[in-house]
Design an enzyme around this catalytic site. Structure first.
Site, PDB file in Angstrom:
ATOM      1  N   ASP A   1      -2.274  -8.869  11.751  1.00 39.07           N
ATOM      2  CA  ASP A   1      -3.692  -9.150  11.489  1.00 39.07           C
ATOM      3  C   ASP A   1      -4.255 -10.336  12.272  1.00 39.07           C
ATOM      4  O   ASP A   1      -5.458 -10.587  12.225  1.00 39.07           O
ATOM      5  CB  ASP A   1      -3.887  -9.402   9.984  1.00 39.07           C
ATOM      6  CG  ASP A   1      -3.579  -8.162   9.168  1.00 39.07           C
ATOM      7  OD1 ASP A   1      -4.005  -7.077   9.585  1.00 39.07           O
ATOM      8  OD2 ASP A   1      -2.901  -8.276   8.142  1.00 39.07           O
TER       9      ASP A   1
ATOM     10  N   ARG B   1       3.116  -5.682  16.872  1.00 41.05           N
ATOM     11  CA  ARG B   1       1.745  -5.169  16.784  1.00 41.05           C
ATOM     12  C   ARG B   1       0.757  -6.281  17.164  1.00 41.05           C
ATOM     13  O   ARG B   1      -0.292  -6.024  17.735  1.00 41.05           O
ATOM     14  CB  ARG B   1       1.469  -4.651  15.366  1.00 41.05           C
ATOM     15  CG  ARG B   1       2.436  -3.533  14.959  1.00 41.05           C
ATOM     16  CD  ARG B   1       2.321  -3.189  13.489  1.00 41.05           C
ATOM     17  NE  ARG B   1       2.624  -4.327  12.642  1.00 41.05           N
ATOM     18  CZ  ARG B   1       2.419  -4.372  11.328  1.00 41.05           C
ATOM     19  NH1 ARG B   1       1.914  -3.322  10.721  1.00 41.05           N
ATOM     20  NH2 ARG B   1       2.736  -5.446  10.631  1.00 41.05           N
TER      21      ARG B   1
ATOM     22  N   HIS C   1      -2.251  -8.785   2.012  1.00 36.78           N
ATOM     23  CA  HIS C   1      -1.848  -7.570   2.739  1.00 36.78           C
ATOM     24  C   HIS C   1      -2.956  -7.243   3.753  1.00 36.78           C
ATOM     25  O   HIS C   1      -3.303  -8.087   4.571  1.00 36.78           O
ATOM     26  CB  HIS C   1      -1.618  -6.469   1.682  1.00 36.78           C
ATOM     27  CG  HIS C   1      -0.958  -5.209   2.160  1.00 36.78           C
ATOM     28  ND1 HIS C   1      -0.247  -5.110   3.320  1.00 36.78           N
ATOM     29  CD2 HIS C   1      -0.915  -3.963   1.600  1.00 36.78           C
ATOM     30  CE1 HIS C   1       0.214  -3.874   3.458  1.00 36.78           C
ATOM     31  NE2 HIS C   1      -0.178  -3.153   2.425  1.00 36.78           N
TER      32      HIS C   1
ATOM     33  N   HIS D   1       5.334 -13.083   7.126  1.00 37.92           N
ATOM     34  CA  HIS D   1       5.571 -11.682   6.762  1.00 37.92           C
ATOM     35  C   HIS D   1       6.723 -11.596   5.775  1.00 37.92           C
ATOM     36  O   HIS D   1       7.648 -12.420   5.830  1.00 37.92           O
ATOM     37  CB  HIS D   1       5.891 -10.841   8.012  1.00 37.92           C
ATOM     38  CG  HIS D   1       5.671  -9.385   7.787  1.00 37.92           C
ATOM     39  ND1 HIS D   1       6.634  -8.560   7.276  1.00 37.92           N
ATOM     40  CD2 HIS D   1       4.568  -8.623   7.964  1.00 37.92           C
ATOM     41  CE1 HIS D   1       6.129  -7.350   7.166  1.00 37.92           C
ATOM     42  NE2 HIS D   1       4.876  -7.350   7.578  1.00 37.92           N
TER      43      HIS D   1
ATOM     44  N   SER E   1       0.826  -1.221   0.000  1.00 42.88           N
ATOM     45  CA  SER E   1       0.000   0.000   0.000  1.00 42.88           C
ATOM     46  C   SER E   1       0.857   1.266   0.000  1.00 42.88           C
ATOM     47  O   SER E   1       0.599   2.203  -0.776  1.00 42.88           O
ATOM     48  CB  SER E   1      -0.981   0.005   1.174  1.00 42.88           C
ATOM     49  OG  SER E   1      -0.331  -0.309   2.381  1.00 42.88           O
TER      50      SER E   1
END
Ligand code: HAX
Length: 426
Positions: free
Chosen positions: A364, A318, A263, A309, A233
């Protein structure tokens, strides 16, 4: 003039000078190599972009201007925006000034509301967001000034104006998408007494315990805000912006990339996987049942969303922020129990399969369970929430890129023939 603009005005000459000196004094020095593998592997690892807003170490994860993300999770997203742009955390006065500035910019033109109502009932929320952000480009101050004849030195200034307008408006539009697309009732107006992240949570209009919902949303907005500039992105937005397309076009293009399942859409896919698994077993499966179920998925050539990843080789900090939040607040929620179980089981399965370079959970893997608990059960919407946060980083990167005077992006492609010949010669 806003305190943010004043600060940037004082910093940008030095930034420009550093970039000029790099080009002048070190232009021909080699700092990265391009192997055949890197070309075949999606340009992986080639150092070819400047990004000062954040960096991602393979064994550290996200670091924003020198500060690890886990040290920033209690900050306001506005403060992180300031940090990304200036390299410093704001003082209280600076933070309040930025908040007040953003609150003045939340007006949405009528044509956006009209467009919102025209999307098909089953439109994906990311199609809606990317489309509406692009349409909002009609308001671009950069575009208007550019076509009147804007000096290159002022590109960053109008890019900052557009960025702040867009950052102020995107939560309003995103929340309205939720209300309209999922028949939640009237669109809820922004509350000027709330900070940016809490306001977004407020406009979504879920009925829940407000203070911890606002806290979660601020944390979510902070941890998703940026991930240097090589990800799909940010890179897409950068390339589009390098043609001097306005921030609205750039962000819209970046969001189209974020909407890919490898993504940002992985957060939707993660919760879907968890819910499908719970439905399949009619309960939370035992470890052995889950292991067999996940292995079967891998054997069928499907990915386990939320794991792996392109850069990281450790558990994503995260993810750590989200799982710690869940452990405190919703340890017994079935979806969260699944997040914990998958964390226990999937890395070992991926290691045994021997394909994924990173078997660990990414950003995520846990967030869906948190959002679901607070009442956002429509997982097709999750990437929109991610997008609101990522607008902070993508816009900051565009402002700094214009401040540095970066040129149009234009790498060289080669044919397969050329690559075979070049490889065979060595
Ligand atoms: N499940 C199954 N297989 C996986 C996997 C996973 N979670 N992660 C990687 N692999 C596989 C790849 O598909 C690839 O297989 P092939 O050789 O058959 O093509 C192989 O392992 C090597 O891949 P890699 O080099 O380790 O990973 P990449 O850099 O190519 O891709 C991805 C990184 C994130 C796209 C990948 O790990 C993946 O598809 N993960 C699942 C989707 C996901 O969670 N995406 C979100 C990432 C974070 C993010 O950007 N959020 O916005």
């Amino acid at each position: 003039m806003s305190l943010l603009k004043t600060k940037l005005l004082s910093q940008i000459p030095d930034l420009k000078e550093r970039v000029r000196n790099l080009g002048k004094n070190h232009g021909s020095k080699v700092v990265s190599e391009v192997t055949v593998e890197a070309i075949l592997g999606g340009m992986r690892g080639i150092r070819s972009l400047i990004c000062d807003t954040s960096e991602v170490g393979l064994d550290t994860g996200l670091i924003i201007r020198g500060i690890p993300i886990l040290e920033l999770t209690d900050k306001l997203p506005e403060d992180i925006l300031w940090l990304m742009l200036t390299g410093e955390l704001p003082t209280e006065a600076e933070s309040k000034d930025l908040q007040a500035d953003l609150q003045k910019r939340t007006d949405i033109p009528d044509y956006i509301w009209a467009m919102l109502k025209e999307f098909p009932k089953d439109a994906h929320p990311m199609n809606m967001l990317s489309g509406l952000v692009s349409a909002l480009g009609n308001e671009s101050k950069f575009k208007n000034e550019y076509f009147k004849g804007l000096k290159k030195d002022l590109y960053w200034d109008y890019t900052l104006e557009d960025s702040l307008d867009l950052i102020a408006r995107i939560p309003v539009i995103a929340a309205a998408i939720y209300r309209v697309r999922f028949n939640k009732g009237d669109i809820i107006k922004a509350d000027p007494s709330l900070d940016w992240g809490a306001n977004f949570a407020h406009m979504l209009g879920v009925e829940t315990e407000v203070e911890s919902w606002y806290k979660l949303m601020r944390m979510y907005m902070v941890v998703h805000c940026d991930h240097e500039s090589g990800n799909v992105s940010a890179l897409t937005a950068h390339v589009v912006g390098s043609a001097l397309s306005d921030v609205y076009f750039s962000l819209s293009a970046g969001l189209a990339g974020l909407a890919g399942p490898l993504h940002g859409l992985a957060n939707q896919e993660c919760l879907k996987f968890i819910i499908d698994t719970l439905d399949h077993f009619g309960k939370v499966p035992t470890d052995d049942e889950l292991k067999a179920y996940a292995k079967d998925r891998l054997d069928r050539g499907l990915v386990i969303p939320g794991y792996g990843h392109a850069v990281l080789r450790v558990t994503d900090p995260r993810f750590t922020a989200s799982i710690e939040y869940g452990r405190k607040l919703i340890p017994n929620d079935d979806r969260f129990v699944m997040v914990e179980k998958l964390f226990k089981i999937v890395p070992q399965l991926l290691i045994e399969q021997g394909k994924a370079k990173d078997p660990w959970p990414n950003v995520d893997a846990a967030t869906g369970a948190l959002l679901y608990h607070y009442g956002i059960k429509e997982f097709e919407y999750y990437t929109v929430i991610f997008s609101v946060s990522r607008a902070l980083g993508i816009c900051s990167q565009l402002v700094l890129s214009r401040a540095m005077g970066e040129p149009i992006t234009r790498p060289k492609s080669v044919t397969t023939d050329w690559l075979e010949k070049a490889a065979n010669k060595q």
